[in-house]
Design a protein around this motif. Structure first.
Motif, PDB file in Angstrom:
ATOM      1  N   GLN A  12       0.820  -1.189   0.000  1.00 23.38           N
ATOM      2  CA  GLN A  12       0.000   0.000   0.000  1.00 23.38           C
ATOM      3  C   GLN A  12       0.862   1.251   0.000  1.00 23.38           C
ATOM      4  OE1 GLN A  12      -3.444   0.186  -0.267  1.00 23.38           O
ATOM      5  NE2 GLN A  12      -2.893   2.344  -0.630  1.00 23.38           N
ATOM      6  N   MET A  13       1.980   1.194   0.779  1.00 19.41           N
ATOM      7  CA  MET A  13       2.884   2.336   0.837  1.00 19.41           C
ATOM      8  C   MET A  13       3.527   2.582  -0.530  1.00 19.41           C
ATOM      9  SD  MET A  13       6.287   2.884   3.188  1.00 19.41           S
ATOM     10  CE  MET A  13       7.198   1.626   2.273  1.00 19.41           C
ATOM     11  N   ILE A  14       3.940   1.487  -1.187  1.00 18.79           N
ATOM     12  CA  ILE A  14       4.549   1.620  -2.508  1.00 18.79           C
ATOM     13  C   ILE A  14       3.529   2.170  -3.505  1.00 18.79           C
ATOM     14  CG2 ILE A  14       5.507   0.335  -4.454  1.00 18.79           C
ATOM     15  CD1 ILE A  14       6.823  -1.527  -2.411  1.00 18.79           C
ATOM     16  N   ALA A  15       2.285   1.684  -3.406  1.00 20.96           N
ATOM     17  CA  ALA A  15       1.239   2.180  -4.303  1.00 20.96           C
ATOM     18  C   ALA A  15       0.989   3.674  -4.056  1.00 20.96           C
ATOM     19  CB  ALA A  15      -0.046   1.383  -4.100  1.00 20.96           C
ATOM     20  N   ASP A  16       0.946   4.058  -2.774  1.00 21.56           N
ATOM     21  CA  ASP A  16       0.746   5.469  -2.448  1.00 21.56           C
ATOM     22  C   ASP A  16       1.926   6.308  -2.930  1.00 21.56           C
ATOM     23  OD1 ASP A  16      -1.618   4.770  -1.253  1.00 21.56           O
ATOM     24  OD2 ASP A  16      -0.843   4.851   0.805  1.00 21.56           O
ATOM     25  N   LEU A  17       3.132   5.765  -2.765  1.00 19.29           N
ATOM     26  CA  LEU A  17       4.319   6.509  -3.182  1.00 19.29           C
ATOM     27  C   LEU A  17       4.370   6.653  -4.698  1.00 19.29           C
ATOM     28  CD1 LEU A  17       6.789   7.918  -2.069  1.00 19.29           C
ATOM     29  CD2 LEU A  17       8.037   5.765  -2.192  1.00 19.29           C
ATOM     30  N   ASN A  18       4.003   5.584  -5.414  1.00 17.77           N
ATOM     31  CA  ASN A  18       3.967   5.674  -6.875  1.00 17.77           C
ATOM     32  C   ASN A  18       2.924   6.694  -7.339  1.00 17.77           C
ATOM     33  OD1 ASN A  18       5.971   3.772  -7.302  1.00 17.77           O
ATOM     34  ND2 ASN A  18       4.546   2.052  -7.377  1.00 17.77           N
ATOM     35  N   LEU A  19       1.803   6.739  -6.629  1.00 22.42           N
ATOM     36  CA  LEU A  19       0.780   7.731  -6.952  1.00 22.42           C
ATOM     37  C   LEU A  19       1.330   9.137  -6.729  1.00 22.42           C
ATOM     38  CD1 LEU A  19      -2.138   8.539  -7.650  1.00 22.42           C
ATOM     39  CD2 LEU A  19      -2.699   8.253  -5.222  1.00 22.42           C
ATOM     40  N   ALA A  20       2.075   9.305  -5.619  1.00 20.63           N
ATOM     41  CA  ALA A  20       2.660  10.612  -5.325  1.00 20.63           C
ATOM     42  C   ALA A  20       3.696  10.998  -6.376  1.00 20.63           C
ATOM     43  CB  ALA A  20       3.295  10.597  -3.938  1.00 20.63           C
ATOM     44  N   VAL A  21       4.456  10.006  -6.851  1.00 26.82           N
ATOM     45  CA  VAL A  21       5.455  10.272  -7.889  1.00 26.82           C
ATOM     46  C   VAL A  21       4.776  10.770  -9.169  1.00 26.82           C
ATOM     47  CG1 VAL A  21       7.160   9.222  -9.416  1.00 26.82           C
ATOM     48  CG2 VAL A  21       7.182   8.677  -6.983  1.00 26.82           C
ATOM     49  N   GLU A  22       3.722  10.069  -9.565  1.00 26.16           N
ATOM     50  CA  GLU A  22       2.997  10.487 -10.762  1.00 26.16           C
ATOM     51  C   GLU A  22       2.364  11.857 -10.575  1.00 26.16           C
ATOM     52  OE1 GLU A  22       3.101   8.928 -13.676  1.00 26.16           O
ATOM     53  OE2 GLU A  22       4.525   7.626 -12.628  1.00 26.16           O
ATOM     54  N   LEU A  23       1.869  12.116  -9.371  1.00 26.13           N
ATOM     55  CA  LEU A  23       1.302  13.426  -9.078  1.00 26.13           C
ATOM     56  C   LEU A  23       2.375  14.500  -9.197  1.00 26.13           C
ATOM     57  CD1 LEU A  23      -0.936  15.295  -7.990  1.00 26.13           C
ATOM     58  CD2 LEU A  23      -0.207  14.647  -5.687  1.00 26.13           C
ATOM     59  N   GLN A  24       3.560  14.224  -8.633  1.00 24.53           N
ATOM     60  CA  GLN A  24       4.652  15.193  -8.671  1.00 24.53           C
ATOM     61  C   GLN A  24       5.042  15.504 -10.118  1.00 24.53           C
ATOM     62  OE1 GLN A  24       6.305  16.272  -5.698  1.00 24.53           O
ATOM     63  NE2 GLN A  24       7.372  17.783  -6.897  1.00 24.53           N
ATOM     64  N   LYS A  25       5.124  14.472 -10.950  1.00 28.30           N
ATOM     65  CA  LYS A  25       5.486  14.679 -12.357  1.00 28.30           C
ATOM     66  C   LYS A  25       4.457  15.569 -13.062  1.00 28.30           C
ATOM     67  CE  LYS A  25       7.985  10.300 -12.994  1.00 28.30           C
ATOM     68  NZ  LYS A  25       7.975   8.986 -13.697  1.00 28.30           N
ATOM     69  N   SER A  26       3.200  15.373 -12.711  1.00 30.19           N
ATOM     70  CA  SER A  26       2.136  16.131 -13.389  1.00 30.19           C
ATOM     71  C   SER A  26       2.151  17.606 -13.016  1.00 30.19           C
ATOM     72  CB  SER A  26       0.772  15.526 -13.049  1.00 30.19           C
ATOM     73  OG  SER A  26       0.411  15.788 -11.699  1.00 30.19           O
ATOM     74  N   LEU A  27       2.810  17.959 -11.908  1.00 28.31           N
ATOM     75  CA  LEU A  27       2.824  19.348 -11.458  1.00 28.31           C
ATOM     76  C   LEU A  27       3.798  20.208 -12.249  1.00 28.31           C
ATOM     77  CD1 LEU A  27       2.736  18.874  -7.580  1.00 28.31           C
ATOM     78  CD2 LEU A  27       0.817  19.196  -9.144  1.00 28.31           C
ATOM     79  N   LEU A  28       4.854  19.579 -12.792  1.00 25.39           N
ATOM     80  CA  LEU A  28       5.888  20.342 -13.476  1.00 25.39           C
ATOM     81  C   LEU A  28       5.495  20.600 -14.931  1.00 25.39           C
ATOM     82  CD1 LEU A  28       9.008  18.483 -12.071  1.00 25.39           C
ATOM     83  CD2 LEU A  28       7.977  20.596 -11.246  1.00 25.39           C
ATOM     84  N   PRO A  29       5.887  21.735 -15.485  1.00 27.51           N
ATOM     85  CA  PRO A  29       5.520  22.043 -16.883  1.00 27.51           C
ATOM     86  C   PRO A  29       6.061  21.002 -17.851  1.00 27.51           C
ATOM     87  CG  PRO A  29       6.394  23.998 -15.760  1.00 27.51           C
ATOM     88  CD  PRO A  29       6.648  22.829 -14.858  1.00 27.51           C
ATOM     89  N   LYS A  30       5.216  20.547 -18.761  1.00 33.88           N
ATOM     90  CA  LYS A  30       5.657  19.600 -19.780  1.00 33.88           C
ATOM     91  C   LYS A  30       6.300  20.313 -20.963  1.00 33.88           C
ATOM     92  CE  LYS A  30       2.268  16.054 -18.588  1.00 33.88           C
ATOM     93  NZ  LYS A  30       1.823  16.699 -17.352  1.00 33.88           N
ATOM     94  N   ASP A  31       5.994  21.591 -21.116  1.00 39.75           N
ATOM     95  CA  ASP A  31       6.632  22.412 -22.144  1.00 39.75           C
ATOM     96  C   ASP A  31       6.563  23.865 -21.687  1.00 39.75           C
ATOM     97  OD1 ASP A  31       3.961  23.153 -22.621  1.00 39.75           O
ATOM     98  OD2 ASP A  31       3.759  21.689 -24.229  1.00 39.75           O
ATOM     99  N   TYR A  32       7.181  24.736 -22.460  1.00 45.39           N
ATOM    100  CA  TYR A  32       7.228  26.154 -22.112  1.00 45.39           C
ATOM    101  C   TYR A  32       6.260  26.938 -23.007  1.00 45.39           C
ATOM    102  CZ  TYR A  32      11.596  24.477 -20.054  1.00 45.39           C
ATOM    103  OH  TYR A  32      12.531  23.768 -19.325  1.00 45.39           O
ATOM    104  N   PRO A  33       5.819  28.109 -22.551  1.00 47.25           N
ATOM    105  CA  PRO A  33       4.869  28.897 -23.363  1.00 47.25           C
ATOM    106  C   PRO A  33       5.432  29.228 -24.744  1.00 47.25           C
ATOM    107  CG  PRO A  33       5.017  29.778 -21.125  1.00 47.25           C
ATOM    108  CD  PRO A  33       6.103  28.751 -21.248  1.00 47.25           C
TER     109      PRO A  33
END
Length: 409
Positions: A166-187
């Motif tokens: 469960q901890m690994i699943a939660d951590l993987n979810l957090a990792v994916e969440l963290q990746k989604s927060l950063l810009p994928k490209d610039y304006p």
């Protein structure tokens, strides 16, 4: 005399080494260098003739570090000093002299060293990934040992395995969440170009930045840092991202955005975590920067003449005071100027004498790289940071964002 087999081996080794940038060093008694292949190419900035006969470690002022490879063994990194005094990282492999296919190339050699140069940023990312793999390996090894215990532990192990999954699943979810927060490209804009570097200390961290196009002439840059490391700061960062996305299109100006952000978080943050942030709007019509800095380190604008403008903290950290109206300031910038936004992990990196890299360290690195591309500037700052530190490991998340105003403006 070198026999036909040794000559064939020599041709194979020279072919392999010549195709890349690796070197094979033969060592004799007391670790003295007996020879280097390829012999016609400098090794670590030194001519081969200058190295032969000298102790290997002393001649290159070498430091060695062992790094877990994430599988079942350890890699060895060597930091060698070249002729100009610079330390450069190499991947090192050691071989005993006897029984090697290339032993006949340097008879009586006690051992051999194969050294391959590493790029600084790639090796840094590799060490970060290996640290994560080492942690996972330690957890797996602990599970295996516990499973070999008596039957009295079986029930406890089943519970631990369930919680671990469960901890690994939660951590993987957090990792994916963290990746989604950063810009994928610039304006998409003709006014300014960007590049960034992000290195979390843990699998997830509390650093966050964003770049938004507010109008044809206005670009907004947000840099924030949630204290701590791990899942909790990552989720607070996600809340900041969500609120910022909503407020940036609704509020007028940096001070208004951070004031409303503070209103929200002052009411809901009940942990020991705190948030610093700097939001700046660069107006390419007036060539001015309006900014609001909430307890964040002073962000920088590097001017083409070598001078710097700092954007210091002019407001309290977010969440500290309810109903606080934040203030903003205005500074000018020009074509060719470079913005350097970062989090405190950069300036708080420490040397062996416990001194910090500091804002002056960033200024010195940026000033020396002003003629380079933005990527070259970012990579130089990473390199300078690692060379300054007592160990090549960061104690905090590292985030840096570079942008350069197009000179044609």
């Amino acid at each position: 005399m070198v026999n036909d087999q040794d000559m064939a081996t020599l041709r194979l080794v020279l072919s392999l080494l010549g195709a890349g940038s690796s070197s094979l060093i033969a060592l004799g008694p007391e670790g003295r260098i007996r020879g280097v292949l390829p012999a016609d190419r400098a090794f670590a900035g030194h001519a081969v003739a200058d190295l032969v006969g000298k102790p290997f470690a002393a001649a290159l002022k070498a430091d060695f570090v062992r790094v877990f490879d994430g599988k079942d063994s350890w890699d060895e990194l060597g930091y060698f000093v070249d002729g100009s005094g610079e330390r450069n990282p190499y991947m090192v492999r050691r071989f005993e002299g006897a029984g090697q296919p290339f032993s006949g190339l340097f008879p009586a050699s006690e051992r051999f060293v194969l050294a391959s140069p590493l790029s600084v940023y790639a090796s840094l990312e590799g060490m970060h990934e290996r640290a994560i793999a080492e942690h996972s390996r330690e957890l797996e090894e602990m599970n295996r040992k516990l499973k070999r215990r008596s039957g009295r532990l079986k029930k406890a192990m089943a519970i631990l395995e369930t919680r671990n999954k469960q901890m690994i699943a939660d951590l993987n979810l957090a990792v994916e969440l963290q990746k989604s927060l950063l810009p994928k490209d610039y304006p998409d804009t003709d006014h300014i170009s960007f590049t960034h570097r992000y290195i979390p200390m843990a699998m997830v961290g509390g650093d966050f930045f964003d770049i938004v196009k507010l109008s044809e002439n206005e670009i907004g840059v947000m840099m924030s840092d949630v204290s701590g490391h791990g899942v909790a700061p990552a989720f607070i960062t996600a809340m900041i991202k969500s609120s910022f996305d909503y407020l940036v299109g609704k509020e007028a100006g940096p001070a208004a955005v951070l004031s409303r952000l503070n209103d929200e978080f002052a009411k809901i943050i009940e942990t020991d975590h705190y948030v610093t942030a700097c939001f700046a709007v660069f107006d390419f019509g007036t060539m001015t920067c309006r900014y609001c800095n909430a307890g964040h380190p002073p962000q920088l604008i590097a001017h083409v003449d070598g001078s710097f403008t700092e954007l210091p903290a002019n407001n309290p950290i977010i969440g500290m005071l309810e109903d606080y109206e934040y203030e903003e300031a205005v500074v000018p910038f020009g074509g060719g100027d470079v913005i350097c936004f970062y989090t405190d992990g950069v300036i708080e990196a420490r040397a062996g004498d416990d001194s910090m890299f500091g804002v002056d360290g960033i200024k010195a690195s940026v000033r020396a790289a002003m003629a380079e591309s933005l990527d070259g500037m970012a990579d130089k700052l990473i390199t300078d940071l690692i060379q300054f530190m007592k160990d090549p490991y960061f104690e905090d998340d590292i985030t840096m964002l570079f942008g350069q105003a197009i000179e044609s403006l």
